[in-house]
Write a protein that holds these residues in place. Structure first.
Motif, PDB file in Angstrom:
ATOM      1  N   ILE A 196     -11.877  -5.476  -0.613  1.00  0.00           N
ATOM      2  CA  ILE A 196     -12.609  -5.307   0.652  1.00  0.00           C
ATOM      3  C   ILE A 196     -13.942  -4.582   0.444  1.00  0.00           C
ATOM      4  O   ILE A 196     -14.898  -4.822   1.169  1.00  0.00           O
ATOM      5  CB  ILE A 196     -11.717  -4.552   1.681  1.00  0.00           C
ATOM      6  N   ASN A 227       0.852  -1.195   0.000  1.00  0.00           N
ATOM      7  CA  ASN A 227       0.000   0.000   0.000  1.00  0.00           C
ATOM      8  C   ASN A 227       0.887   1.244   0.000  1.00  0.00           C
ATOM      9  O   ASN A 227       0.831   2.073   0.910  1.00  0.00           O
ATOM     10  CB  ASN A 227      -0.875   0.017   1.258  1.00  0.00           C
ATOM     11  N   GLY A 287      -7.716   1.580  15.032  1.00  0.00           N
ATOM     12  CA  GLY A 287      -6.358   1.742  14.489  1.00  0.00           C
ATOM     13  C   GLY A 287      -6.450   2.272  13.067  1.00  0.00           C
ATOM     14  O   GLY A 287      -7.539   2.325  12.474  1.00  0.00           O
ATOM     15  N   GLN A 288      -5.358   2.713  12.523  1.00  0.00           N
ATOM     16  CA  GLN A 288      -5.323   3.104  11.101  1.00  0.00           C
ATOM     17  C   GLN A 288      -3.882   3.153  10.638  1.00  0.00           C
ATOM     18  O   GLN A 288      -3.003   3.578  11.377  1.00  0.00           O
ATOM     19  CB  GLN A 288      -6.027   4.429  10.863  1.00  0.00           C
ATOM     20  N   HIS A 303      -9.770   3.597  -2.952  1.00  0.00           N
ATOM     21  CA  HIS A 303     -10.483   2.374  -2.524  1.00  0.00           C
ATOM     22  C   HIS A 303     -10.487   2.304  -1.001  1.00  0.00           C
ATOM     23  O   HIS A 303     -11.510   2.048  -0.355  1.00  0.00           O
ATOM     24  CB  HIS A 303      -9.798   1.136  -3.128  1.00  0.00           C
ATOM     25  N   ASN A 304      -9.327   2.556  -0.401  1.00  0.00           N
ATOM     26  CA  ASN A 304      -9.239   2.463   1.060  1.00  0.00           C
ATOM     27  C   ASN A 304     -10.004   3.583   1.743  1.00  0.00           C
ATOM     28  O   ASN A 304     -10.596   3.371   2.806  1.00  0.00           O
ATOM     29  CB  ASN A 304      -7.775   2.461   1.501  1.00  0.00           C
ATOM     30  N   GLY A 326      -3.133   4.674   7.618  1.00  0.00           N
ATOM     31  CA  GLY A 326      -2.868   5.942   6.934  1.00  0.00           C
ATOM     32  C   GLY A 326      -3.492   6.145   5.561  1.00  0.00           C
ATOM     33  O   GLY A 326      -3.534   7.273   5.071  1.00  0.00           O
ATOM     34  N   THR A 327      -3.987   5.075   4.925  1.00  0.00           N
ATOM     35  CA  THR A 327      -4.480   5.259   3.552  1.00  0.00           C
ATOM     36  C   THR A 327      -5.768   6.095   3.497  1.00  0.00           C
ATOM     37  O   THR A 327      -5.987   6.830   2.537  1.00  0.00           O
ATOM     38  CB  THR A 327      -4.704   3.889   2.881  1.00  0.00           C
ATOM     39  N   LYS A 370      -5.982   2.701  -5.482  1.00  0.00           N
ATOM     40  CA  LYS A 370      -6.075   1.853  -4.276  1.00  0.00           C
ATOM     41  C   LYS A 370      -6.257   2.716  -3.027  1.00  0.00           C
ATOM     42  O   LYS A 370      -6.994   2.350  -2.103  1.00  0.00           O
ATOM     43  CB  LYS A 370      -4.829   0.960  -4.144  1.00  0.00           C
ATOM     44  N   SER A 419      -5.903  -5.655  -3.245  1.00  0.00           N
ATOM     45  CA  SER A 419      -6.907  -5.586  -2.182  1.00  0.00           C
ATOM     46  C   SER A 419      -7.560  -6.946  -1.992  1.00  0.00           C
ATOM     47  O   SER A 419      -7.728  -7.696  -2.953  1.00  0.00           O
ATOM     48  CB  SER A 419      -7.994  -4.556  -2.500  1.00  0.00           C
ATOM     49  N   GLY A 420      -7.918  -7.213  -0.752  1.00  0.00           N
ATOM     50  CA  GLY A 420      -8.662  -8.450  -0.496  1.00  0.00           C
ATOM     51  C   GLY A 420      -8.225  -9.162   0.762  1.00  0.00           C
ATOM     52  O   GLY A 420      -8.758 -10.227   1.087  1.00  0.00           O
ATOM     53  N   GLY A 421      -7.221  -8.590   1.446  1.00  0.00           N
ATOM     54  CA  GLY A 421      -6.769  -9.236   2.678  1.00  0.00           C
ATOM     55  C   GLY A 421      -6.165 -10.600   2.386  1.00  0.00           C
ATOM     56  O   GLY A 421      -5.895 -10.941   1.219  1.00  0.00           O
ATOM     57  N   ARG A 453     -12.286   7.728  13.463  1.00  0.00           N
ATOM     58  CA  ARG A 453     -11.232   6.877  14.039  1.00  0.00           C
ATOM     59  C   ARG A 453     -10.406   7.695  15.037  1.00  0.00           C
ATOM     60  O   ARG A 453     -10.014   7.187  16.087  1.00  0.00           O
ATOM     61  CB  ARG A 453     -10.337   6.304  12.933  1.00  0.00           C
ATOM     62  N   GLU A 508     -13.330   2.420   1.692  1.00  0.00           N
ATOM     63  CA  GLU A 508     -13.396   1.329   2.692  1.00  0.00           C
ATOM     64  C   GLU A 508     -13.606   1.914   4.101  1.00  0.00           C
ATOM     65  O   GLU A 508     -14.471   1.445   4.859  1.00  0.00           O
ATOM     66  CB  GLU A 508     -12.086   0.534   2.613  1.00  0.00           C
ATOM     67  N   TYR A 509     -12.845   2.954   4.437  1.00  0.00           N
ATOM     68  CA  TYR A 509     -13.000   3.603   5.746  1.00  0.00           C
ATOM     69  C   TYR A 509     -14.449   4.095   5.917  1.00  0.00           C
ATOM     70  O   TYR A 509     -15.057   3.928   6.963  1.00  0.00           O
ATOM     71  CB  TYR A 509     -12.073   4.820   5.865  1.00  0.00           C
TER      72      TYR A 509
HETATM   73  C1  6PG Z   1      -7.369  -4.129   1.352  1.00  0.00           C
HETATM   74  C2  6PG Z   1      -7.210  -3.381   2.647  1.00  0.00           C
HETATM   75  C3  6PG Z   1      -5.809  -3.467   3.122  1.00  0.00           C
HETATM   76  C4  6PG Z   1      -5.617  -3.120   4.576  1.00  0.00           C
HETATM   77  C5  6PG Z   1      -6.023  -1.735   4.945  1.00  0.00           C
HETATM   78  C6  6PG Z   1      -6.141  -1.583   6.439  1.00  0.00           C
HETATM   79  O1  6PG Z   1      -7.827  -3.504   0.415  1.00  0.00           O
HETATM   80  O2  6PG Z   1      -7.060  -5.318   1.322  1.00  0.00           O
HETATM   81  O3  6PG Z   1      -7.526  -2.042   2.446  1.00  0.00           O
HETATM   82  O4  6PG Z   1      -5.032  -2.735   2.240  1.00  0.00           O
HETATM   83  O5  6PG Z   1      -6.340  -4.024   5.332  1.00  0.00           O
HETATM   84  O6  6PG Z   1      -5.049  -0.859   4.487  1.00  0.00           O
HETATM   85  O7  6PG Z   1      -6.120  -0.250   6.696  1.00  0.00           O
HETATM   86  P1  6PG Z   1      -6.181   0.365   8.129  1.00  0.00           P
HETATM   87  O8  6PG Z   1      -5.224  -0.416   9.006  1.00  0.00           O
HETATM   88  O9  6PG Z   1      -5.750   1.765   7.939  1.00  0.00           O
HETATM   89  O10 6PG Z   1      -7.594   0.199   8.586  1.00  0.00           O
END
Ligand code: 6PG
Length: 508
Positions: free
Chosen positions: A395, A113, A286-287, A213-214, A289-290, A210, A138-140, A315, A217-218
């Motif tokens: 995600i 990232n 937690g975070q 995307h994050n 930074g994205t 990406k 992305s996708g863990g 957050r 996601e937040y």
């Molecule tokens: C993804 C997630 C991945 C990560 C996040 C977590 O797309 O697979 O976004 O990249 O889990 O960056 O971000 P935080 O720790 O900031 O919540």
């Protein structure tokens, strides 16, 4: 080339959870991997897992104990994938590869990232040493193993070499229905379907996409958390009851991975205490930074993204646990009469609609931000293609991404999703409930920053006239900053001598 016989197809550096799973995914798809990590136990672990998954058949992963050995194991020209933490480590690995003799036509792909500006700099910095390419993932961990969403960018030539590999390992979507094609077993591959991997644009563009995307996601996560908070504190519902409501919501327009996992998290019971685990988890987010980067970029680009920014603030506020404990004893709550059963039912429906409308606003903000950044950096992003990539594997995957794909396929140059016919109609039909939910939550005193920021965004975006006329007057009053007039041609600037007796208007 005979020297390539029996050599590995891909070199892999960084065997943490994501790296190990990407290696096994590549191996399932027929690629032989040379794997390296500074922690040699991680090298052994991936070899062990490969052995187990292939029942001691032909090894698909070769362990390496140095960068030199890694290069020696690879077919030329070399293709090396990095799965290391964003930041200086990426450069340290690149320097080590240079030291080990990497060649100019070799490709190094950064899948972390990384901050998109670092990626732009790296492509230029290493251009005489090798081809620096990037592909956000992305996708863990499950996505990495069985099909992530991939956002590659950089040299188009490098993409021609990476494309078949990325198309093989990416998540797949049924071309006719837009629904994800499930893959969940080691050794399983999916050969048909649309891969969630497509070339995004020049260096940095993929990491920017990406990052957004994050940011989304937040916001998506925060919206769900606010709904949970309202149901838990406002309606005093139990975790299982909320899980049931979310499960119902997950069958309709809110169908998404994040909703699905929220149900699982809410249902989970701590083995020892038999209490719902979520009730025992400390409420400090937690975070990495994205999300913050997205909010900062939206301010820099001048693209409003209040839902995303609010999710970052939420957050931050959560992290002040001790202060909140204190203020909770000092600041009073509103007086509130609990809802009766029939009111509750209606309110839950309103909350559902509020979530849906807020989600539309979140994506409208994210896509407009990408559009403005694309113009600024001349990336020529293809938004239908980005929405398609996000339909599975990542995600934020959700049924809803198909509607976004359709919107951009109808009008590639859409300025904002809110003006698409489908989304504007959806907002029109659901907005009354959205407003009622915001009003009710406000009366209850439950914070719904992201839901209400979305509503203000919607209301600002639909107002042809905003109070910036007064603001321009204020600016001109104290700083002679000038203003334009609606009764004069655009671009003509005026200033008033506000404090002089006759207050003359000066045309500049
Ligand atoms: C993804 C997630 C991945 C990560 C996040 C977590 O797309 O697979 O976004 O990249 O889990 O960056 O971000 P935080 O720790 O900031 O919540």
């Amino acid at each position: 080339m005979s020297e390539n016989l029996n050599k590995c197809d891909i070199g892999f550096v960084g065997l943490g959870v994501m790296g190990k799973n990407l290696v096994l995914n590549l191996a399932d798809n027929g690629y032989k991997i040379a794997a390296f990590d500074l922690d040699l136990e991680k090298v052994s672990a991936v070899i062990e897992q490969d052995k187990n998954e292939t029942n001691n058949g032909e090894p698909r992963v070769v362990g390496c104990s140095s960068y030199t050995e890694l290069l020696a194991q690879l077919k030329a020209p070399h293709l090396i994938v990095l799965s290391v933490p964003a930041g200086d480590i990426v450069d340290q690995v690149c320097q080590n590869l240079i030291g080990a003799g990497i060649q100019r036509d070799d490709i190094v792909i950064d899948t972390g990232n990384s901050l998109w500006t670092d990626t732009v700099e790296r492509e230029a910095k290493y251009k005489d040493d090798f081809l620096f390419f990037s592909s956000a993932v992305s996708g863990g961990e499950v996505g990495a193993r069985f099909g992530p969403a991939l956002m590659p960018s950089g040299s188009p030539y490098a993409w021609t070499r990476v494309k078949p590999i990325w198309s093989a390992i990416a998540a797949k979507v049924d071309a006719a229905t837009g629904k994800p094609l499930e893959r969940s077993q080691p050794g399983q591959v999916i050969e048909n379907g649309d891969p969630c991997a497509d070339y995004i644009g020049p260096a940095g563009a993929g990491h920017y996409v990406k990052m957004v995307h994050n940011g989304i996601e937040y916001a998506d996560m925060q919206l769900i958390c606010e709904a949970y908070h309202v149901l838990r504190e406002g309606l005093q519902l139990g975790c299982d009851e909320i899980a049931n409501i979310f499960e119902g919501w997950n069958q309709g327009v809110l169908d998404s991975y994040l909703m699905e996992i929220s149900v699982e998290v809410l249902r989970h019971k701590d083995v020892e205490t038999q209490t719902h685990l979520v009730d025992l988890i400390l409420d400090k987010a937690g975070q990495k930074g994205t999300g913050l980067w997205t909010a900062v970029s939206s301010l820099e680009v001048g693209c409003p993204s209040p839902t995303i920014s609010q999710a970052v603030y939420a957050r931050s506020i959560s992290s002040f646990k001790e202060l909140r404990k204190h203020t909770s004893t000092v600041l009073s709550a509103p007086e509130f009469t609990p809802l009766c059963e029939s009111e509750k039912e209606l309110f839950i429906e309103q909350l559902h609609d509020a979530l849906y409308c807020s989600k539309i606003c979140t994506y409208a903000q994210g896509f407009q931000l990408m559009k403005l950044a694309s113009v600024e950096h001349n990336w020529q992003l293809n938004f239908a293609s980005i929405a398609k990539i996000w339909r599975a594997g990542c995600i934020i995957r959700a049924a809803f991404l198909q509607s976004i794909t359709d919107a951009f396929e109808r009008e590639q140059q859409l300025d904002n999703l809110l003006v698409d016919s489908f989304f504007s109609e959806q907002l029109s039909s659901y907005q009354q409930n959205w407003r009622k939910a915001v009003a009710q939550c406000t009366l209850m005193g439950i914070p719904i920053g992201a839901i209400s920021a979305s509503l203000s965004y919607y209301d600002s975006m639909r107002c042809a006239t905003l109070p910036a006329n007064l603001l321009q007057g204020q600016r001109d009053y104290f700083g002679a900053h000038t203003f334009e007039r609606i009764d004069q041609p655009a671009g003509h600037k005026f200033h008033v001598e506000w404090t002089s007796a006759d207050r003359p208007i000066i045309k500049l």
